[in-house]
Design an enzyme around this catalytic site. Structure first.
Site, PDB file in Angstrom:
ATOM      1  N   GLN A 143       0.835  -1.200   0.000  1.00 45.70           N
ATOM      2  CA  GLN A 143       0.000   0.000   0.000  1.00 45.70           C
ATOM      3  C   GLN A 143       0.872   1.253   0.000  1.00 45.70           C
ATOM      4  OE1 GLN A 143      -3.289  -0.680   2.516  1.00 45.70           O
ATOM      5  NE2 GLN A 143      -4.018   1.427   2.515  1.00 45.70           N
ATOM      6  N   SER A 192       4.370  -6.235   2.846  1.00 50.11           N
ATOM      7  CA  SER A 192       3.040  -6.178   3.460  1.00 50.11           C
ATOM      8  C   SER A 192       2.000  -6.782   2.518  1.00 50.11           C
ATOM      9  CB  SER A 192       2.702  -4.740   3.847  1.00 50.11           C
ATOM     10  OG  SER A 192       1.514  -4.676   4.583  1.00 50.11           O
ATOM     11  N   LEU A 193       1.062  -5.982   2.015  1.00 48.73           N
ATOM     12  CA  LEU A 193       0.078  -6.453   1.047  1.00 48.73           C
ATOM     13  C   LEU A 193       0.736  -7.212  -0.103  1.00 48.73           C
ATOM     14  CD1 LEU A 193      -2.626  -6.340  -0.627  1.00 48.73           C
ATOM     15  CD2 LEU A 193      -1.750  -4.137  -1.487  1.00 48.73           C
ATOM     16  N   ARG A 227      -9.283  -7.812   4.195  1.00 46.60           N
ATOM     17  CA  ARG A 227      -8.127  -7.455   5.030  1.00 46.60           C
ATOM     18  C   ARG A 227      -8.064  -5.944   5.220  1.00 46.60           C
ATOM     19  NH1 ARG A 227      -2.606  -5.964   3.759  1.00 46.60           N
ATOM     20  NH2 ARG A 227      -1.059  -6.833   5.214  1.00 46.60           N
ATOM     21  N   HIS A 265       0.536  -2.957  11.088  1.00 46.39           N
ATOM     22  CA  HIS A 265       1.671  -3.750  11.576  1.00 46.39           C
ATOM     23  C   HIS A 265       2.099  -3.386  12.999  1.00 46.39           C
ATOM     24  CE1 HIS A 265       1.937  -5.649   7.713  1.00 46.39           C
ATOM     25  NE2 HIS A 265       1.966  -4.468   7.132  1.00 46.39           N
ATOM     26  N   GLN A 322       1.424 -11.531   9.821  1.00 46.46           N
ATOM     27  CA  GLN A 322       1.955 -10.240   9.387  1.00 46.46           C
ATOM     28  C   GLN A 322       0.982  -9.095   9.594  1.00 46.46           C
ATOM     29  OE1 GLN A 322       0.623  -8.623   5.830  1.00 46.46           O
ATOM     30  NE2 GLN A 322       2.094  -9.864   4.719  1.00 46.46           N
TER      31      GLN A 322
END
Length: 315
Positions: free
Chosen positions: A9, A95-96, A120, A204, A253
């Site tokens: 992102q 991440s994503l 999510r 996170h 995560q």
């Protein structure tokens, strides 16, 4: 040895993916597939492809739309590279982007991934009321110092390192006031700058635990296969070679830090010499240059990039 790395992102922009869809039938089919999955999951004011190609910015920036949009552009780009005979020995994502990596590795189906990352994003946004969480980039400090700043500034609130992106670039996340206090403390301990980030939630960190708990059963219910190439995970920089270990890493995560510097170091130690950032933007390319300066780094997000990628991957 080649690794594909997939952005997270923040890499989105209106117009992304349009040139790929216009130039390559496989990319166009990917957007059609994403639109169908998006409609099944509840739709939006526009189709997902229209959000990517036309915006508007404020809708594309909504987390539940941003995440499937970036995943779709990354998958479309990856499929084009595959058609060109360019395939990685390892994959990883920030991440994503780890979802894009698992789609590329065949762990999970693309349509399932589109619906899952939309939820999510929604769960992450709903975990913390808007305005009560924040993130900031701390520049010019090592991890030990940033961790100390967070600990000394917490005062009972959540604040911790969230993205360990590379030398001197660490993002912290947590409660808004605690992030401000930790930013001030980091500067007092020697940080060059502390930059508040424009984000919709504090990703996170421990405040994301409710989102993790909502997402976990859905992830574990997905049909999953062992990846065709190892996926180096954010949570521990370890290559995941089984479906179960890959899914477990995706669950963890949500509230755990992204150890991106360690991920790239692990790829380098495995023998990776060429990194292809697959999808919108070049954020990860800049980070890799700092972590593995001897590596060859190229990006693929539009047809104009293809010649450089082919050249880098054939030498």
């Amino acid at each position: 040895m080649i690794a594909f790395i997939f952005p997270g992102q923040g890499s989105q922009k209106v117009g992304m993916g349009r040139e790929l869809a216009d130039a390559y039938p496989e990319a166009r089919r990917t957007f059609d597939e994403a639109d169908a999955a998006f409609v099944r999951d509840g739709g939006a004011p526009k189709t997902l492809s229209a959000l990517c190609f036309e915006g508007p910015d404020d809708q594309l920036a909504l987390t539940e739309f941003t995440q499937p949009a970036i995943l779709t552009v990354s998958t479309a780009a990856c499929r084009v590279l595959s058609e060109q005979g360019i395939r990685p020995a390892f994959v990883a994502g920030h991440s994503l982007g780890e979802y894009s990596a698992h789609v590329a590795a065949g762990t999970i189906d693309f349509g399932d991934a589109v619906a899952t990352v939309r939820r999510r994003g929604r769960y992450m946004q709903e975990a913390v009321p808007v305005g009560t969480g924040a993130m900031a980039a701390i520049l010019g400090c090592d991890l030990a110092t940033v961790t100390r700043a967070c600990e000394e500034a917490a005062n009972g609130d959540v604040v911790s390192p969230a993205n360990i992106n590379g030398p001197g670039q660490i993002v912290i996340a947590g409660a808004t006031a605690a992030v401000q206090r930790a930013s001030d403390r980091a500067k007092a301990l020697g940080a060059k700058r502390a930059i508040p980030l424009t984000v919709s939630a504090p990703f996170h960190c421990a405040l994301m635990k409710p989102a993790e708990e909502r997402l976990a059963p859905e992830l574990r219910a997905l049909p999953a296969r062992d990846p065709t190439v190892p996926v180096v995970a954010n949570v521990d920089a370890e290559p995941k070679r089984t479906a179960s270990s890959g899914i477990d890493a995706l669950v963890r995560q949500v509230s755990a830090p992204v150890w991106w510097e360690a991920v790239v170091s692990r790829l380098a130690s495995e023998g990776v010499t060429t990194y292809v950032e697959v999808g919108p933007g070049t954020v990860l390319s800049g980070l890799v240059r700092k972590i593995h300066p001897e590596g060859r780094i190229v990006s693929f997000g539009s047809p104009a990039d293809l010649a450089a990628v082919v050249a880098a991957c054939s030498t």
